[in-house]
Design a protein around this motif. Structure first.
Motif: not given
Length: 310
Positions: A146-152
């Protein structure tokens, strides 16, 4: 419907009103002359259908309003208006299915930048995944996802590929290429420190069968990545942010990176290599699905002018 807000010099107000009047998919137009202070000018507001938002913005850009004033586009929320209903029916195609490219472009350009905040979130996600793997904590792994921002930056890469925006593609690839190895190095250093303190152990990482889905590459590795990427891009273009949480949880990009670090420290190179392969498949699948969704989405216009790319 979208709410359009324009600040323009008084000399351009009549031309803006002409543009809005010529578009049957716009309504609830209002003008406050002299209301704008910085930049100075008139304030014009209207409700417009998503389906014609891009064409409208292109027309307003042609009046130099980006340089001389401002153009703002936001979701309207609930609109109780017979005129608004008629405007929606006058729009080409399904308004709720249309891609507002200017809106998407603005979002992903910010998301593609490598910022200290992005790197901090990614590093925290990798650290959580390392803790989750070594302590056999599924909840910690879910938290890391959930914390991971890699989709952006992945979404930005998809948009850049579809729009043939080389600058956006380079920036997105650069963000991924720099942030992932750097965050993994920080995670490796922290893991070595935790091992030295006796807080965790890495010897049994190969036997952590509860987490074999993280590093065992199989046919569903790509299937899940494609489905998650498609859902994520649909959420982005329709501004359905709640769906993104499910996207983050469904793919194993962050856990795979964390496991690769822990396995490398433990000397389990085949586990580390398989985790890296899983990571690569997830990243590639998300981008490919994002590209497919953008290419298949109906849109009222395909115009992407030089001014829109400025």
């Amino acid at each position: 419907m979208l709410h359009l807000r324009v600040i323009c010099p008084a000399a351009r107000t009549d031309r803006v009103l002409e543009v809005l009047a010529a578009e049957p998919a716009s309504t609830n137009v209002s003008v406050l002359r002299g209301a704008a202070v910085a930049p100075a000018g008139d304030l014009i507001e209207a409700d417009v259908s998503r389906a014609i938002a891009d064409e409208l913005i292109v027309a307003l850009r042609a009046l130099d309003l980006v340089e001389l004033g401002a153009i703002t586009l936001d979701a309207t929320g609930t609109v109780l208006s017979a005129a608004a209903s008629r405007a929606e029916r006058a729009a080409p195609g399904r308004a709720d299915e249309s891609v507002v490219w200017e809106q998407i472009r603005n979002q992903v350009h910010r998301a593609s930048e490598l910022t200290p905040t992005f790197f901090a979130f990614l590093t925290i996600a990798f650290l959580l995944s390392a803790v989750g793997v070594t302590t056999a904590s599924p909840l910690t792994l879910v938290g890391a996802m959930v914390v991971g921002p890699e989709f952006q930056p992945l979404a930005a890469l998809s948009v850049g590929m579809v729009r043939r925006d080389r600058q956006l593609v380079r920036r997105s690839l650069g963000t991924l290429a720099l942030s992932f190895p750097a965050a993994m190095l920080v995670t490796g250093a922290a893991t070595l420190l935790w091992v030295r303190f006796g807080w965790i152990g890495v010897a049994d990482v190969e036997n952590a069968r509860n987490f074999d889905f993280i590093y065992e590459v199989g046919p569903f590795s790509l299937v899940v990545a494609l489905l998650a990427g498609a859902a994520g891009m649909l959420a982005l273009v329709t501004s359905t942010s709640a769906v993104l949480v499910g996207v983050f949880i469904s793919v194993t990009t962050v856990p795979a990176a964390g496991l690769a670090v822990v396995a490398a420290i433990a000397g389990k190179w085949h586990v580390a290599g398989s985790s890296i392969a899983q990571l690569a498949i997830n990243l590639a699948g998300i981008v490919l699905a994002g590209v497919a969704v953008l290419l298949l989405r109906p849109r009222a216009t395909r115009r992407w002018t030089r001014t829109a790319n400025a």
